[in-house]
Design a protein around this motif. Structure first.
Motif, PDB file in Angstrom:
ATOM      1  N   GLY A 219      -1.111   0.453   4.199  1.00  0.00           N
ATOM      2  CA  GLY A 219      -1.542   1.736   3.715  1.00  0.00           C
ATOM      3  C   GLY A 219      -2.422   1.607   2.501  1.00  0.00           C
ATOM      4  O   GLY A 219      -2.626   2.898   1.639  1.00  0.00           O
ATOM      5  N   PHE A 220      -2.804   0.714   2.090  1.00  0.00           N
ATOM      6  CA  PHE A 220      -3.532   0.474   0.809  1.00  0.00           C
ATOM      7  C   PHE A 220      -5.008   1.260   1.120  1.00  0.00           C
ATOM      8  O   PHE A 220      -5.772   1.545   0.134  1.00  0.00           O
ATOM      9  CB  PHE A 220      -3.896  -0.946   0.501  1.00  0.00           C
TER      10      PHE A 220
ATOM     11  N   PHE B  21      -0.832   5.365   7.149  1.00  0.00           N
ATOM     12  CA  PHE B  21      -1.467   5.706   6.030  1.00  0.00           C
ATOM     13  C   PHE B  21      -1.038   7.133   5.783  1.00  0.00           C
ATOM     14  O   PHE B  21      -0.715   8.167   6.229  1.00  0.00           O
ATOM     15  CB  PHE B  21      -2.876   6.003   6.691  1.00  0.00           C
ATOM     16  N   GLU B  22      -0.622   7.218   4.350  1.00  0.00           N
ATOM     17  CA  GLU B  22       0.218   8.362   3.710  1.00  0.00           C
ATOM     18  C   GLU B  22       1.499   8.954   4.586  1.00  0.00           C
ATOM     19  O   GLU B  22       1.734   9.967   4.532  1.00  0.00           O
ATOM     20  CB  GLU B  22      -0.846   9.518   3.599  1.00  0.00           C
ATOM     21  N   ASN B  23       2.241   7.747   5.178  1.00  0.00           N
ATOM     22  CA  ASN B  23       3.447   8.296   5.972  1.00  0.00           C
ATOM     23  C   ASN B  23       4.493   7.695   4.935  1.00  0.00           C
ATOM     24  O   ASN B  23       4.709   6.533   5.071  1.00  0.00           O
ATOM     25  CB  ASN B  23       3.396   7.808   7.213  1.00  0.00           C
ATOM     26  N   ALA B  24       5.036   8.337   4.152  1.00  0.00           N
ATOM     27  CA  ALA B  24       6.230   7.789   3.192  1.00  0.00           C
ATOM     28  C   ALA B  24       7.297   7.083   3.902  1.00  0.00           C
ATOM     29  O   ALA B  24       7.817   5.991   3.299  1.00  0.00           O
ATOM     30  CB  ALA B  24       6.497   9.059   2.331  1.00  0.00           C
TER      31      ALA B  24
ATOM     32  N   THR C 170       5.554   3.737   4.743  1.00  0.00           N
ATOM     33  CA  THR C 170       4.818   2.912   3.671  1.00  0.00           C
ATOM     34  C   THR C 170       6.245   2.139   2.750  1.00  0.00           C
ATOM     35  O   THR C 170       6.019   1.266   1.954  1.00  0.00           O
ATOM     36  CB  THR C 170       4.105   3.505   2.934  1.00  0.00           C
ATOM     37  N   ARG C 171       7.317   3.053   2.507  1.00  0.00           N
ATOM     38  CA  ARG C 171       8.170   2.914   1.605  1.00  0.00           C
ATOM     39  C   ARG C 171       8.887   1.462   2.041  1.00  0.00           C
ATOM     40  O   ARG C 171       9.786   0.762   1.405  1.00  0.00           O
ATOM     41  CB  ARG C 171       9.437   3.715   1.589  1.00  0.00           C
TER      42      ARG C 171
ATOM     43  N   ILE D 273       7.537  -1.108   3.454  1.00  0.00           N
ATOM     44  CA  ILE D 273       6.120  -2.100   3.471  1.00  0.00           C
ATOM     45  C   ILE D 273       6.090  -2.589   1.933  1.00  0.00           C
ATOM     46  O   ILE D 273       5.852  -1.782   1.238  1.00  0.00           O
ATOM     47  CB  ILE D 273       4.864  -1.728   4.369  1.00  0.00           C
TER      48      ILE D 273
ATOM     49  N   LEU E 260       3.057  -5.257   0.283  1.00  0.00           N
ATOM     50  CA  LEU E 260       1.680  -6.367   0.462  1.00  0.00           C
ATOM     51  C   LEU E 260       1.758  -6.664  -0.787  1.00  0.00           C
ATOM     52  O   LEU E 260       1.434  -5.947  -1.931  1.00  0.00           O
ATOM     53  CB  LEU E 260       0.697  -5.597   1.041  1.00  0.00           C
TER      54      LEU E 260
ATOM     55  N   LEU F 247      11.076   2.173  -7.753  1.00  0.00           N
ATOM     56  CA  LEU F 247      10.330   2.480  -6.504  1.00  0.00           C
ATOM     57  C   LEU F 247      10.624   1.793  -5.219  1.00  0.00           C
ATOM     58  O   LEU F 247      10.250   2.456  -4.089  1.00  0.00           O
ATOM     59  CB  LEU F 247       8.866   2.278  -6.895  1.00  0.00           C
ATOM     60  N   ARG F 248      11.336   0.744  -5.181  1.00  0.00           N
ATOM     61  CA  ARG F 248      11.522   0.085  -3.945  1.00  0.00           C
ATOM     62  C   ARG F 248      12.929   0.407  -3.564  1.00  0.00           C
ATOM     63  O   ARG F 248      13.953   0.284  -4.235  1.00  0.00           O
ATOM     64  CB  ARG F 248      11.584  -1.552  -4.409  1.00  0.00           C
TER      65      ARG F 248
ATOM     66  N   ARG G  17      11.215  13.495  -5.945  1.00  0.00           N
ATOM     67  CA  ARG G  17      11.786  12.537  -7.077  1.00  0.00           C
ATOM     68  C   ARG G  17      11.232  12.902  -8.332  1.00  0.00           C
ATOM     69  O   ARG G  17      10.133  12.902  -8.552  1.00  0.00           O
ATOM     70  CB  ARG G  17      11.568  11.132  -6.603  1.00  0.00           C
TER      71      ARG G  17
ATOM     72  N   ILE H 149       1.174   2.958  -4.961  1.00  0.00           N
ATOM     73  CA  ILE H 149       0.774   2.631  -3.517  1.00  0.00           C
ATOM     74  C   ILE H 149       1.467   1.304  -3.084  1.00  0.00           C
ATOM     75  O   ILE H 149       1.896   1.030  -2.168  1.00  0.00           O
ATOM     76  CB  ILE H 149      -0.702   2.737  -3.249  1.00  0.00           C
TER      77      ILE H 149
ATOM     78  N   GLY I 273       4.715   1.260  -1.977  1.00  0.00           N
ATOM     79  CA  GLY I 273       5.198   2.088  -0.958  1.00  0.00           C
ATOM     80  C   GLY I 273       5.288   3.270  -1.033  1.00  0.00           C
ATOM     81  O   GLY I 273       5.790   4.166  -0.296  1.00  0.00           O
ATOM     82  N   GLN I 274       4.806   3.877  -2.268  1.00  0.00           N
ATOM     83  CA  GLN I 274       4.639   5.442  -2.247  1.00  0.00           C
ATOM     84  C   GLN I 274       3.235   5.835  -1.739  1.00  0.00           C
ATOM     85  O   GLN I 274       2.407   5.341  -1.702  1.00  0.00           O
ATOM     86  CB  GLN I 274       4.748   5.725  -3.827  1.00  0.00           C
ATOM     87  N   THR I 275       3.263   7.295  -1.540  1.00  0.00           N
ATOM     88  CA  THR I 275       2.031   7.776  -1.125  1.00  0.00           C
ATOM     89  C   THR I 275       1.112   8.393  -2.010  1.00  0.00           C
ATOM     90  O   THR I 275       1.671   8.803  -3.168  1.00  0.00           O
ATOM     91  CB  THR I 275       2.253   8.813   0.095  1.00  0.00           C
ATOM     92  N   ARG I 276       0.056   8.573  -1.915  1.00  0.00           N
ATOM     93  CA  ARG I 276      -0.965   9.288  -2.880  1.00  0.00           C
ATOM     94  C   ARG I 276      -0.444  10.656  -3.311  1.00  0.00           C
ATOM     95  O   ARG I 276      -0.587  11.009  -4.367  1.00  0.00           O
ATOM     96  CB  ARG I 276      -2.304   9.256  -2.313  1.00  0.00           C
TER      97      ARG I 276
END
Lengths: 308, 234
Positions: free
Chosen positions: A50-51, A67-70, A73-74, A76, A78, A101-102, B2, B71, B74-77
């Motif tokens: 999702g970069f 993409f932009e699916n929280a 992506t949480r 994943i 890289l 964040l992880r 959050r 990002i 794993g966070q979104t924009r």
């Protein structure tokens, strides 16, 4: 987490970095992603993480768009050479944000890995050597315990003991916490024993996706008297050949059936495996790359010079 | 959503350290002027020209450093945008409060030493001890400068050299905010009075500050909503 890529296209302006790529990977395995420089490895992994957004086609991880699916992506991670997760003042700051964040962050394991790689929490990231930065990326990637973890040439600058420490840690942690891991590398021989399956891409297109053992079985070294080797390999795809006096060795690509193997044995030829790297080079070279079956005796000053 | 506790805490921690160093240097300069020259005005007032540039830098760093970090973790924009907006909204008051504390400490120092603490520039406040007004003025200023930095930082991150085109719009945001508090605009090579609002009021200033903040966010979001992470920062 499984991965499904269908008709993937990624464009950088007029340049197509990924072109109509389709494959699917099961979850819970270690994959090798191999490709030459500029083949699209980093771009492919960037889309999987999702970069960046795909220009066309679909990418699904765990059955969902990325993409932009929280929610996806949480899960994943890289780790790239660009150092997005570590370029922040000190080592402890990088861990501070990773922990926050992880969702599956293992702080104790991160501390253990720091010790293993000889990193201190108060080290300034921008003053660290290339190898130390790579090691810190490895710490963040492994301790994050993401369901899909990808390392893009994460060995850069690391010395051999550190790289081996990375392989050991990766394998041990994978056994304890199975997940999908993708390793992109140019150090194919060092990494190849880790791969359960291999994905090879070239110029933005999928060349091959199969189990490591299947790939390795496609290549065979044929060693014996030069005349016999030449006769046996006639009509086969020869990746390379070496000659020392009356003895020659050729690397052959393609499955050898039982009849061919028997014929080789009867001719006094010895058959053996060849390196994944040699297969990779063959698979990603342009057309017309096959070498002569057996080089002339005086082809090289080095008696075992590579004739390719 | 959050609460961005660690992002905010990291920014405040850094700002606190810088403020302490900045205050120490400013006080040293004040004492030097008193000893070797004539001290008849607030030195802290002049010094407060600097923190706005720091605020701009913080806005740029939010996008350049923390967007990729978010990002990559794993966070979104969208999550980053929301957390950055909350962070700016809470961080600007903290910076403003630090400047207020600076004024109050200077007032204490001047009164003990018997120096005159006059203001040289037009402000919402007439005296550094008018804490709510001092706080409001700098709150508006910081909100605007941070969000201008965020906007320009986003443009440079996405388009690199093309980000230059964002500078006039960023300056526009800053001018609008500064005009609301009747302050001088002091940019490199440019110093001019901004009498757009002849008699600025707290309400006008706050409304304009909030408006600029929201406008800056609205200008930044379309740039980052689908921005690809760059492979390498140069």
């Amino acid at each position: 987490m499984n991965i499904e890529v269908s008709g993937l296209r990624v464009n950088y302006g007029d340049v197509r970095a990924i072109d109509d790529m389709t494959f699917s990977l099961d979850g819970g395995k270690i994959y090798g992603l191999l490709g030459r420089n500029g083949s699209g490895k980093t771009t492919l992994m960037s889309v999987l993480a999702g970069f960046r957004r795909e220009s066309g086609g679909t990418v699904r991880v765990g059955g969902h768009p990325v993409f932009e699916n929280a929610a996806i992506t949480r899960e994943i991670c890289l780790i790239r050479d660009a150092g997005e997760t570590i370029d922040i003042d000190k080592v402890e700051d990088a861990l501070y944000f990773a922990e926050w964040l992880r969702p599956h962050w293992d702080a104790a394991y991160a501390g253990e890995l720091l010790d293993r790689f000889g990193l201190r929490r108060n080290m300034k990231v921008k003053e660290m050597s290339k190898g130390q930065r790579s090691a810190l990326g490895v710490v963040v990637g492994l301790a994050g315990r993401s369901q899909l973890t990808m390392f893009d040439e994460s060995y850069l600058g690391m010395d051999a003991p550190s790289r081996y420490a990375f392989y050991d840690a990766l394998l041990a942690d994978f056994m304890e916490h199975p997940r999908t891991i993708i390793l992109s590398t140019h150090l194919i021989e060092e990494y190849s024993s880790l791969f359960e399956e291999v994905v090879i891409i070239d110029r933005g297109r999928l060349v091959l996706h199969e189990e490591s053992q299947t790939l390795l079985s496609r290549g065979t070294s044929v060693t014996g008297p030069a005349g016999q080797v030449e006769a046996f390999t006639a009509g086969l795809t020869v990746l390379g050949a070496k000659r020392l006096g009356p003895t020659a060795s050729a690397m052959v690509y393609g499955d050898l059936d039982e009849a061919q193997r028997r014929k080789a044995r009867e001719a006094g030829l010895e058959l053996g495996p060849i390196a994944m790297q040699d297969l990779f080079v063959h698979l990603t070279e342009g057309s017309g790359d096959a070498a002569p079956a057996v080089p002339a005796a005086d082809a090289s000053a080095n008696p075992f010079g590579d004739a390719r | 959503m959050r609460f961005p506790s660690r992002l905010l805490a990291a920014q405040i921690y850094f700002a606190g350290i810088l403020w302490a160093a900045f205050y120490a240097v400013t006080t040293l300069i004040t004492i030097c002027i008193a000893i070797f020259g004539t001290l008849d005005r607030s030195v802290w007032e002049g010094a407060t020209q600097v923190p706005r540039w720091f605020a701009l830098f913080v806005g740029v760093a939010l996008v350049r450093e923390f967007l990729p970090l978010y990002i990559a973790h794993g966070q979104t924009r969208r999550q980053f945008g929301a957390q950055a907006a909350v962070t700016v909204a809470l961080y600007a008051p903290v910076l403003s409060a630090l400047l207020v504390v600076g004024y109050l400490l200077e007032t204490l120092l001047y009164s003990v030493a018997g120096w005159t603490q006059e203001l040289a520039r037009p402000h919402l406040f007439a005296s550094p001890t008018q804490v709510p007004l001092v706080f409001t003025e700098y709150l508006v200023e910081f909100l605007v400068w941070i969000v201008a930095g965020t906007f320009m930082g986003a443009a440079f991150y996405r388009w690199q050299g093309g980000g230059l085109l964002s500078i006039p719009f960023g300056i526009g945001l800053v001018v609008l905010g500064e005009a609301a508090i009747g302050a001088d605009l002091r940019l490199p090579f440019i110093s001019m009075p901004l009498g757009v609002v002849s008699t600025p009021t707290v309400l006008t200033a706050l409304a304009t500050g909030l408006g600029c903040f929201l406008l800056g966010l609205a200008m930044t979001w379309p740039i980052i909503r689908d921005v690809p992470l760059r492979n390498r920062l140069t």
